[in-house]
Design a protein around this motif. Sequence first.
Motif, PDB file in Angstrom:
ATOM      1  N   PHE A  14     -10.892  -7.012  -7.177  1.00 31.41           N
ATOM      2  CA  PHE A  14      -9.892  -6.180  -7.848  1.00 31.41           C
ATOM      3  C   PHE A  14      -8.652  -6.096  -6.976  1.00 31.41           C
ATOM      4  CE2 PHE A  14      -8.139  -1.871  -8.642  1.00 31.41           C
ATOM      5  CZ  PHE A  14      -7.802  -2.045  -9.973  1.00 31.41           C
ATOM      6  N   THR A  15      -7.488  -6.406  -7.561  1.00 31.63           N
ATOM      7  CA  THR A  15      -6.220  -6.321  -6.841  1.00 31.63           C
ATOM      8  C   THR A  15      -5.354  -5.264  -7.504  1.00 31.63           C
ATOM      9  OG1 THR A  15      -6.313  -8.664  -6.260  1.00 31.63           O
ATOM     10  CG2 THR A  15      -4.160  -7.601  -6.123  1.00 31.63           C
ATOM     11  N   ILE A  16      -4.793  -4.385  -6.680  1.00 30.16           N
ATOM     12  CA  ILE A  16      -3.938  -3.309  -7.185  1.00 30.16           C
ATOM     13  C   ILE A  16      -2.686  -3.239  -6.318  1.00 30.16           C
ATOM     14  CG2 ILE A  16      -5.151  -1.561  -5.829  1.00 30.16           C
ATOM     15  CD1 ILE A  16      -4.687   0.386  -8.180  1.00 30.16           C
ATOM     16  N   ARG A  17      -1.557  -2.965  -6.960  1.00 33.26           N
ATOM     17  CA  ARG A  17      -0.282  -2.900  -6.262  1.00 33.26           C
ATOM     18  C   ARG A  17       0.266  -1.473  -6.261  1.00 33.26           C
ATOM     19  NH1 ARG A  17      -1.092  -7.569  -8.389  1.00 33.26           N
ATOM     20  NH2 ARG A  17      -0.748  -9.438  -7.167  1.00 33.26           N
ATOM     21  N   GLN A  18       1.414  -1.307  -5.628  1.00 31.87           N
ATOM     22  CA  GLN A  18       1.978   0.017  -5.356  1.00 31.87           C
ATOM     23  C   GLN A  18       2.251   0.837  -6.611  1.00 31.87           C
ATOM     24  OE1 GLN A  18       3.608  -2.871  -4.918  1.00 31.87           O
ATOM     25  NE2 GLN A  18       5.748  -2.693  -5.503  1.00 31.87           N
ATOM     26  N   ASN A  19       2.220   2.146  -6.395  1.00 32.91           N
ATOM     27  CA  ASN A  19       2.578   3.144  -7.408  1.00 32.91           C
ATOM     28  C   ASN A  19       1.784   2.996  -8.695  1.00 32.91           C
ATOM     29  OD1 ASN A  19       4.531   4.192  -5.640  1.00 32.91           O
ATOM     30  ND2 ASN A  19       5.961   2.607  -6.263  1.00 32.91           N
ATOM     31  N   THR A  20       0.494   2.836  -8.563  1.00 34.96           N
ATOM     32  CA  THR A  20      -0.385   2.650  -9.708  1.00 34.96           C
ATOM     33  C   THR A  20      -1.409   3.777  -9.768  1.00 34.96           C
ATOM     34  OG1 THR A  20      -0.089   0.266  -9.646  1.00 34.96           O
ATOM     35  CG2 THR A  20      -2.037   1.071 -10.759  1.00 34.96           C
ATOM     36  N   THR A  21      -1.661   4.266 -10.979  1.00 35.70           N
ATOM     37  CA  THR A  21      -2.645   5.325 -11.185  1.00 35.70           C
ATOM     38  C   THR A  21      -3.717   4.841 -12.139  1.00 35.70           C
ATOM     39  OG1 THR A  21      -0.985   7.040 -10.855  1.00 35.70           O
ATOM     40  CG2 THR A  21      -2.984   7.676 -12.036  1.00 35.70           C
ATOM     41  N   ILE A  22      -4.966   5.054 -11.760  1.00 28.28           N
ATOM     42  CA  ILE A  22      -6.102   4.744 -12.617  1.00 28.28           C
ATOM     43  C   ILE A  22      -6.926   6.026 -12.708  1.00 28.28           C
ATOM     44  CG2 ILE A  22      -8.175   3.352 -12.917  1.00 28.28           C
ATOM     45  CD1 ILE A  22      -6.833   1.207 -11.192  1.00 28.28           C
TER      46      ILE A  22
ATOM     47  N   ALA B   1       2.451  -3.742 -10.252  1.00 34.09           N
ATOM     48  CA  ALA B   1       3.061  -2.544  -9.675  1.00 34.09           C
ATOM     49  C   ALA B   1       3.476  -1.552 -10.754  1.00 34.09           C
ATOM     50  CB  ALA B   1       4.280  -2.944  -8.844  1.00 34.09           C
ATOM     51  N   ASN B   2       3.459  -0.283 -10.406  1.00 30.46           N
ATOM     52  CA  ASN B   2       3.912   0.809 -11.264  1.00 30.46           C
ATOM     53  C   ASN B   2       3.164   0.878 -12.589  1.00 30.46           C
ATOM     54  OD1 ASN B   2       6.064   1.698  -9.461  1.00 30.46           O
ATOM     55  ND2 ASN B   2       6.990  -0.267  -9.973  1.00 30.46           N
ATOM     56  N   SER B   3       1.906   0.518 -12.585  1.00 27.28           N
ATOM     57  CA  SER B   3       1.101   0.550 -13.805  1.00 27.28           C
ATOM     58  C   SER B   3       0.310   1.847 -13.883  1.00 27.28           C
ATOM     59  CB  SER B   3       0.138  -0.633 -13.846  1.00 27.28           C
ATOM     60  OG  SER B   3       0.858  -1.838 -13.942  1.00 27.28           O
ATOM     61  N   CYS B   4      -0.132   2.157 -15.084  1.00 26.79           N
ATOM     62  CA  CYS B   4      -0.881   3.385 -15.316  1.00 26.79           C
ATOM     63  C   CYS B   4      -2.014   3.086 -16.291  1.00 26.79           C
ATOM     64  CB  CYS B   4       0.070   4.427 -15.898  1.00 26.79           C
ATOM     65  SG  CYS B   4      -0.614   6.063 -15.990  1.00 26.79           S
ATOM     66  N   ILE B   5      -3.238   3.329 -15.875  1.00 24.72           N
ATOM     67  CA  ILE B   5      -4.411   3.159 -16.727  1.00 24.72           C
ATOM     68  C   ILE B   5      -5.030   4.544 -16.869  1.00 24.72           C
ATOM     69  CG2 ILE B   5      -6.626   2.000 -17.021  1.00 24.72           C
ATOM     70  CD1 ILE B   5      -5.617  -0.114 -14.968  1.00 24.72           C
ATOM     71  N   ILE B   6      -4.872   5.125 -18.047  1.00 26.43           N
ATOM     72  CA  ILE B   6      -5.307   6.501 -18.259  1.00 26.43           C
ATOM     73  C   ILE B   6      -6.154   6.577 -19.520  1.00 26.43           C
ATOM     74  CG2 ILE B   6      -4.551   8.858 -18.766  1.00 26.43           C
ATOM     75  CD1 ILE B   6      -3.841   8.115 -15.973  1.00 26.43           C
TER      76      ILE B   6
ATOM     77  N   MET C  10       0.816  -1.220   0.000  1.00 17.90           N
ATOM     78  CA  MET C  10       0.000   0.000   0.000  1.00 17.90           C
ATOM     79  C   MET C  10       0.849   1.268   0.000  1.00 17.90           C
ATOM     80  SD  MET C  10      -2.726  -1.281   2.805  1.00 17.90           S
ATOM     81  CE  MET C  10      -3.008   0.374   3.242  1.00 17.90           C
ATOM     82  N   GLN C  11       1.152   1.763  -1.177  1.00 16.43           N
ATOM     83  CA  GLN C  11       1.844   3.041  -1.285  1.00 16.43           C
ATOM     84  C   GLN C  11       1.659   3.586  -2.693  1.00 16.43           C
ATOM     85  OE1 GLN C  11       3.305   4.546   1.353  1.00 16.43           O
ATOM     86  NE2 GLN C  11       3.476   6.317   0.045  1.00 16.43           N
ATOM     87  N   GLY C  12       1.330   4.837  -2.799  1.00 16.42           N
ATOM     88  CA  GLY C  12       1.289   5.511  -4.080  1.00 16.42           C
ATOM     89  C   GLY C  12       0.182   5.061  -5.016  1.00 16.42           C
TER      90      GLY C  12
END
Length: 183
Positions: free
Chosen positions: A110-118, A138-143, A95-97
């Motif tokens: 739904f599973t989400i990891r650190q440093n991810t932006t949706i 981790a470190n993914s971006c869905i924009i 849990m960070q970012g």
Amino acid sequence: MDSAMQRKPLKYYWLVEILGGADKRFSWLRLWRRVRRSRSSHFLFWFRLSEHLALQRNRMLKSLAKGINNSLIRRHGIEIMLGAIIAEGLTLSHMQGIVIFKNVVIGRNFTIRQNTTIGTDFKSEALLVIGNNVDVGANSCIIGSGISIGDNVTLGAMSFVNKDIPSDHVYMTEKKSRLYSKL
């Protein structure tokens, strides 16, 4: 997906996400112990409470929801905006970012990891829809606006998504590394 988006009682979300599943018996004592001992349980408890309060008609309760949400952002480094629709089974790994905008609809488990932006690209008001049983690395971006990610999708770490992904697929962004001599 429609049945997942119907609002369930607050205790049901706590039962599924904190106490271990809908088949378990609800206990206030077990809930309190898990919230006190586990960082992710603490976040999920207060996030679901603030989400519940934000849906009420009373302005004071909406204001309290915003205060709880702001406190969670400061304490945990996770910003899930009030207004994001997230079905039961939310799992926050490392849990960070984590940032989730308010114009997002997310299905069950739904599973989400650190440093991810949706979030959105602000090109339209269309919702970003994510199906059931989606796992985001981790470190993914869905924009994007109007993007649809199907059911049973896995997004690899450091993925950049700006288009639709059909159900039952694994998505990875290809990365290339190059080594150059300084001479």
